[in-house]
Motif scaffolding. Sequence first.
Motif, short mmCIF file in Angstrom:
data_model
loop_
_atom_site.label_atom_id
_atom_site.label_comp_id
_atom_site.label_asym_id
_atom_site.label_seq_id
_atom_site.Cartn_x
_atom_site.Cartn_y
_atom_site.Cartn_z
N ASP A 71 0.84 -1.26 -0.10
CA ASP A 71 0.16 0.06 0.04
C ASP A 71 0.95 1.26 -0.02
O ASP A 71 1.42 1.63 1.14
N VAL A 72 1.03 2.08 -1.26
CA VAL A 72 1.99 3.06 -1.36
C VAL A 72 0.74 4.27 -1.06
O VAL A 72 1.26 5.48 -1.19
N ALA A 73 -0.64 4.28 -0.91
CA ALA A 73 -1.33 5.07 -1.10
C ALA A 73 -1.53 5.81 0.23
O ALA A 73 -1.34 7.27 0.49
N ARG A 74 -1.44 5.43 1.26
CA ARG A 74 -1.57 5.80 2.76
C ARG A 74 -0.16 6.46 2.85
O ARG A 74 -0.26 7.45 3.59
N SER A 75 0.99 5.70 2.63
CA SER A 75 2.06 6.35 2.86
C SER A 75 3.34 5.72 1.79
O SER A 75 3.03 4.66 1.36
N SER A 96 -1.14 13.66 -4.60
CA SER A 96 0.03 13.01 -4.25
C SER A 96 0.56 13.79 -2.93
O SER A 96 1.46 12.83 -2.20
N LYS A 97 0.18 14.85 -2.66
CA LYS A 97 0.64 15.55 -1.59
C LYS A 97 0.22 15.08 -0.20
O LYS A 97 0.81 15.31 0.90
N GLY A 98 -0.56 14.25 -0.21
CA GLY A 98 -1.24 13.86 1.11
C GLY A 98 -0.84 12.31 1.70
O GLY A 98 -0.10 11.78 0.96
N SER A 99 -1.05 12.09 2.81
CA SER A 99 -0.60 10.81 3.46
C SER A 99 -1.10 10.74 4.90
O SER A 99 -1.65 11.57 5.38
N VAL A 100 -1.12 9.57 5.44
CA VAL A 100 -1.48 9.42 6.80
C VAL A 100 -0.72 10.21 7.73
O VAL A 100 0.59 10.49 7.27
N THR A 101 -1.18 10.53 8.88
CA THR A 101 -0.19 11.30 9.84
C THR A 101 1.12 10.66 10.15
O THR A 101 1.02 9.56 10.59
N GLY A 102 2.23 11.33 9.89
CA GLY A 102 3.38 10.46 10.04
C GLY A 102 4.01 9.89 8.93
O GLY A 102 5.08 9.24 8.80
N GLY A 103 3.18 9.82 7.68
CA GLY A 103 3.46 8.97 6.62
C GLY A 103 4.29 9.75 5.60
O GLY A 103 4.75 10.80 5.77
N ARG A 104 4.67 9.54 4.46
CA ARG A 104 5.22 9.94 3.25
C ARG A 104 4.68 10.19 2.20
O ARG A 104 3.67 9.35 1.90
N SER A 105 4.55 11.29 1.37
CA SER A 105 3.79 11.76 0.44
C SER A 105 4.87 11.63 -0.77
O SER A 105 5.91 11.16 -0.88
N GLY A 106 4.25 11.64 -2.11
CA GLY A 106 4.85 11.46 -3.08
C GLY A 106 4.13 10.80 -4.29
O GLY A 106 2.96 10.26 -4.13
N MET A 117 -0.95 -2.94 4.47
CA MET A 117 -1.78 -1.98 4.30
C MET A 117 -0.91 -0.72 4.70
O MET A 117 -1.49 0.45 4.68
N ASP A 118 -0.02 -0.81 5.63
CA ASP A 118 1.26 0.41 6.09
C ASP A 118 0.25 1.22 6.79
O ASP A 118 0.43 2.27 6.78
N ARG A 119 -0.79 0.65 7.45
CA ARG A 119 -1.38 1.65 8.56
C ARG A 119 -0.69 1.59 10.10
O ARG A 119 -1.19 2.43 10.79
N ALA A 120 0.44 0.82 10.05
CA ALA A 120 0.93 0.70 11.36
C ALA A 120 2.31 1.11 11.18
O ALA A 120 2.81 2.57 11.53
N ARG A 121 3.53 0.32 10.79
CA ARG A 121 4.73 0.98 10.76
C ARG A 121 5.23 1.74 9.48
O ARG A 121 5.12 1.59 8.59
N LEU A 122 5.32 3.01 10.05
CA LEU A 122 5.70 4.22 8.92
C LEU A 122 6.99 4.46 8.75
O LEU A 122 7.44 5.33 7.82
N LYS A 123 7.93 3.92 9.54
CA LYS A 123 9.17 4.56 9.55
C LYS A 123 10.08 3.36 8.84
O LYS A 123 9.61 2.32 8.57
#
Length: 457
Positions: free
Chosen positions: A178-182, A229-239, A451-457
């Motif tokens: 899942d690259v959409a959330r982060s 593309s500028k959005g992401s979950v809090t603490g996530g990455r955009s692009g 889904m990358d809802r957890a580990r964002l680093k």
Amino acid sequence: MKRKTKFYIISILVAAFFSSCANIQKSENIAAEGNPPSLIPAPQSLEWGDNMFRVPQENIICFNTGSETAAAWLQELLDSANKEVTITSGDACGNWNLTLDSQLEDELGEEGYTLNITNEIVEIKGATEAGLFYAVQTLRQLFPSEMEQGQYTGEDIFLRQVSITDYPEYPWRGTMVDVARSFFGLEYLKKHVDRMALYKLNRLHLHLSDDQGWRIEIKSWPKLTEVGSKGSVTGGRSGFLSQEEYKELQDYALSRNIIIVPEVDMPGHIYAALVSYPELNCPENSNIEPKLATPPGLYSGYEVGWSRFCLAQPETYDFVSDVIGELAEITKGPWIHIGGDEIEDPLYETFVVKADSIVQHHGKTAIGWEEVTKAPVSSSMISQEWTGKTESVVDVKKIVSICTNFYFDHANFPGQEGTLNWCKEDGVSLENAYSFMNDDPNVLGVEAIGMDRARLK
């Protein structure tokens, strides 16, 4: 004088031959110690020997016609072990012998192989390049693990004698990222492809859009990446991936027998597109409910399923046709995933049937989350099951991603930090994945979900 010259040339050739065969002369027996290594996935047939093969400093890779690519992969493996390698064409002329034989397809299928390691040689056979490639991946698992990180500094490498016959249970063996959330960029995704190859996975499903972000360049709708593309979950990455990066990633994956499956989620999970083009919304944003965000604001939360297209207006289908058409044009695999999950709308079934038709019009096969089978979609549509609870009205092929077995963003053990448990409270363990059994003839294979809802680093 001519006779002496001929004798001299023959002497040189004979000496060269025996020199080239030095590596396949009989070597001493080296007894194996400890437990044999674990292989993932477990081969269909596996018989360990009692001795070891010492990888010599000088090696000869011998390949026949059609196995040149596999020879290059094997050379790369030996190079990373700091061994000297000579590649030559022929039959059984080295201490590493690769044979492509199409007549083995009845026994091994398109992706199977045999791998035999004695205390003198390593022999690999397959019916296709893919089979030979997977044999090399098995060798990767037998070599020291430090080599995978480029940290191997040892000299002697010992491989346990073994006889393996292997072929996959399913043609579809996938992972979803899942690259959409982060967002994960090109280099990370290439590393993920390398990890997939090591475990003989062959489908990379990219979740390219959701409420939080849009991650693929669509030139006919540029604001999708300029804004979405500028959005992401809090603490996530955009692009986002440019089209050229997307093509580069596909080539990289295809060279490792992995096909990329792009997903643009619709008609729900679509807020990143709606904030990019607010005109796609219904009057007063009635298609966004509850209003966790409204244009022009981006969304950085975790909740999804609250946005949807305005399915009554024709402009929606113009957008869908343009996006799918452009994505199909730059996608080298045969599939386009249209999402279709977690949405309630009176026009949902109408939309799914139209979207399926649009995908077919652009020369691809549509995949959707299992909810799409509530609609009378075409027989070519593929359903991706994640709950297994949808009452289907069609008989179609399936990819199994049941969350209790294959959602790897969940805990591996009860209470593990930084993970999820919404599907299975005590987590999704290795045993849950390995114990999965299915005898449905419509099942193409399995796919693990992250889904990358957890580990964002």
